[in-house]
Design a protein around this motif. Structure first.
Motif, mmCIF file in Angstrom:
data_model
loop_
_atom_site.group_PDB
_atom_site.id
_atom_site.type_symbol
_atom_site.label_atom_id
_atom_site.label_comp_id
_atom_site.label_asym_id
_atom_site.label_seq_id
_atom_site.Cartn_x
_atom_site.Cartn_y
_atom_site.Cartn_z
ATOM 1 N N PRO A 167 0.720 -1.216 -0.059
ATOM 2 C CA PRO A 167 -0.157 0.087 -0.009
ATOM 3 C C PRO A 167 0.883 1.271 -0.021
ATOM 4 N N THR A 168 2.020 1.171 0.357
ATOM 5 C CA THR A 168 2.830 2.270 0.320
ATOM 6 C C THR A 168 4.061 2.588 -0.757
ATOM 7 N N SER A 169 4.089 1.527 -1.447
ATOM 8 C CA SER A 169 5.169 1.276 -2.449
ATOM 9 C C SER A 169 5.222 2.681 -3.483
ATOM 10 N N ALA A 170 4.234 3.297 -3.555
ATOM 11 C CA ALA A 170 4.014 4.177 -4.721
ATOM 12 C C ALA A 170 4.191 5.682 -4.051
ATOM 13 N N LEU A 171 4.557 5.518 -2.635
ATOM 14 C CA LEU A 171 4.287 6.951 -2.065
ATOM 15 C C LEU A 171 5.771 7.071 -1.185
ATOM 16 N N ASP A 172 6.006 8.611 -1.210
ATOM 17 C CA ASP A 172 7.157 9.006 -0.484
ATOM 18 C C ASP A 172 6.905 8.771 1.028
ATOM 19 N N PRO A 173 8.109 9.030 1.765
ATOM 20 C CA PRO A 173 8.141 8.723 3.097
ATOM 21 C C PRO A 173 7.224 9.281 4.214
ATOM 22 N N GLU A 174 6.800 10.481 3.744
ATOM 23 C CA GLU A 174 5.706 11.355 4.408
ATOM 24 C C GLU A 174 4.272 10.884 4.211
ATOM 25 N N LEU A 175 4.074 10.691 2.837
ATOM 26 C CA LEU A 175 2.935 9.943 2.461
ATOM 27 C C LEU A 175 2.710 8.764 3.137
#
Length: 244
Positions: A167-175
């Protein structure tokens, strides 16, 4: 109580054996994280559990429903109502508003009236902190906001188990932090979740049970502490590469 039982599941792609005799249980209210190197079989396991792929053997049983591996088309339709799935790349309808994306499935699958579906969708968007974005379109949102819409859409059908595929692979650390908070909030509400992730801190912070997969088998499983402190050689090698 076990909501999901996976017993001796196998999956082949031609001569490649991707899943080898996989067995696990997911208890009601549990958050299970599936970790491991690329090619270990973790995403294939999730895809078999959600019937996006057909397992070649074994059992996948949701709370006493028929075995998903051998189920008829009509039975699979009923099993599909049991779980929700959140993808890594959001999979939102670009030509529909945020509100319409969340309303769509309850109206089509559950045959809810428009106003009832709208009220329920707005409650979910409020829960995700997105009620002011109801009339926006996906391309007008950040990646984290789009993923929160995806979670709201998955929750709209009131699933018993929610699956997340990276779920977070397309997101930067903040997101990524946004999504971690959402999943933590769902865990506090005792939502049963299965999360495939490559983010080790994410797995440590959100899961109460973890399985580490390698070459199509479950090599290590247990609490986050048991898994990350394991003396299993492959697990130590995997973590060492991440820290290098």
């Amino acid at each position: 109580m076990s909501l999901l039982q996976i017993n001796h599941v196998e999956k082949h792609f031609g001569d490649l054996e991707v899943l080898k005799d996989i067995s696990l249980e997911v208890e009601e209210g549990q958050v299970l994280a599936i970790i491991g190197p690329s090619g270990s079989g973790k995403s294939t396991l999730l895809r078999c559990a959600t019937m996006l792929e057909q397992a070649d053997g074994g059992e996948i049983i949701y709370d006493g429903l028929p075995n998903a591996v051998t189920a008829t088309r009509a039975q699979k339709k009923e099993i599909h109502k049991y779980f929700g799935l959140v993808f890594q790349n959001f999979n939102l309808f670009p030509h529909r508003s945020v509100l319409q994306n969340v309303m769509d499935a309850p109206m089509r699958v559950q045959k809810l009236e428009k106003e009832q579906a709208k009220a329920a969708a707005m409650e979910l968007l409020k829960k995700m902190g997105l009620e002011e974005k109801a009339d926006s379109y996906p391309q007008q949102l950040s990646g984290g906001q789009q993923q929160r819409v995806s979670i709201a859409r998955a929750l709209a059908l009131q699933p018993r188990i929610l699956f997340f595929d990276e779920p977070t692979s397309a997101l930067d650390p903040e997101l990524t932090g946004e999504i971690l908070k959402v999943i933590k909030d769902l865990a506090a509400e005792h939502m049963t979740m299965v999360i495939v992730t490559h983010e080790m801190n994410f797995a440590k912070n959100v899961a109460d049970h973890i399985i580490f997969m390698d070459k199509g088998v479950i090599a290590v499983e247990g609490t986050p502490e048991q898994v990350f402190d394991s003396d299993n050689a492959r697990m130590r090698e995997f973590l060492g590469k991440l820290e290098a």
